[in-house]
Design an enzyme around this catalytic site. Sequence first.
Site: not given
Ligand SMILES: CC(C)(COP(=O)(O)OP(=O)(O)OC[C@H]1O[C@@H](n2cnc3c(N)ncnc32)[C@H](O)[C@@H]1OP(=O)(O)O)[C@@H](O)C(=O)NCCC(=O)NCCS
Length: 330
Positions: A116, A257, A287
């Site tokens: 990215c 980004h 993204n």
């Molecule tokens: C992926 C992302 C959106 C998840 O959001 P988050 O707030 O961190 O959520 P978590 O991973 O802590 O998960 C919280 C809960 O939601 C659940 N969950 C994960 N994805 C889900 C989805 N698509 N829909 C519903 N629930 C979801 C998880 O299983 C977790 O449940 P639990 O508490 O029962 O275990 C976030 O971590 C993120 O954006 N990370 C950066 C990723 C990124 O940008 N990568 C590219 C970099 S260039």
Amino acid sequence: MPRFGAIISGTGSYVPEKRLTNQDLEKLVETSNDWIVQRTGIRERRIAASEQATSDLAIEAARRAIESARIKPDDIDLIIAATLTPDMSTPSTACILQSALGIKRHIGAFDINAACSGFVYSLSTASQFIVNGIYKHVLVVGAETLSRIVDYTDRGTCILFGDGAGAVILSACDDPERGLQAFELGADGAGGPLLNVPAGGSRMAITPEVLARHDHCLKMSGREVYKFAVTQMTHSLQQAMQACSLTSEHVRLVVPHQVNQRIIDSATGKMGFPAEKVYINIDRYGNTSGASVPIALDEAMRSGRCGAGDWIIMVAFGAGLTWASATVRL
Ligand SMILES: CC(C)(COP(=O)(O)OP(=O)(O)OC[C@H]1O[C@@H](n2cnc3c(N)ncnc32)[C@H](O)[C@@H]1OP(=O)(O)O)[C@@H](O)C(=O)NCCC(=O)NCCS
């Protein structure tokens, strides 16, 4: 002192027609529109048609950038393409573009993979050829078909990514105080396993077992990546401002980004930027990795959110782990 300024003389972008909405994803994995919007800011993304490869998106964006720079394809001296989803491992997407654009001169063409952060890495690389007076016009493209490596059974990743392409023409100008004034490139390879595509390279061949485990798809530790992204995007933004002695008041627009609305809000908020000084289109495209900054830049320039004389900062974070920023006087 550089002898030339490396200015953005043209921009272009292209996204495929097909939309994949949060409601569509609700039918594929256990998720909800509300969850996705609240946690990421994304409402829909674009998906390339089955016959469209990365270079097909890139060529549309490149043509638009060439047109907006009012140059001809044969005026281009070098092509750099940022992508982690090339058409094939070789030839490079940049070489495919050189031919597709009908460029008759045998100019150099190569790809950069910094995920990215790839477009900002590529722009910084291109600027070296310009400020040193070697080339006059460099085509820099960021293009991705991430839908080809996304696992649509993994709700932790499939909600995030989309396809698209953006391009700029970086050109020489006589005033070194215009154009790209500073950049920061960074990487922490130890964080590589947090965001990777395990199979398909020389480490892990594609076998039926690999396909069954979806190891040819993008794997991510979302929470860890999130924390790292906030820290590094804040740091890189700070570096970009310090390098040119700028405060948030001097900067017309941050073009980040489009990683996650919350990550962007957190990093830009810490550096004192109000929402109206931050360009956002993540709601429409998700993204798009290497394509995200140049698509956002093209939209921002065409809609008048920034223009000649303005300071803008591009900042990115991605797999590698990598990060990068570029401070530009348009
Ligand atoms: C992926 C992302 C959106 C998840 O959001 P988050 O707030 O961190 O959520 P978590 O991973 O802590 O998960 C919280 C809960 O939601 C659940 N969950 C994960 N994805 C889900 C989805 N698509 N829909 C519903 N629930 C979801 C998880 O299983 C977790 O449940 P639990 O508490 O029962 O275990 C976030 O971590 C993120 O954006 N990370 C950066 C990723 C990124 O940008 N990568 C590219 C970099 S260039």
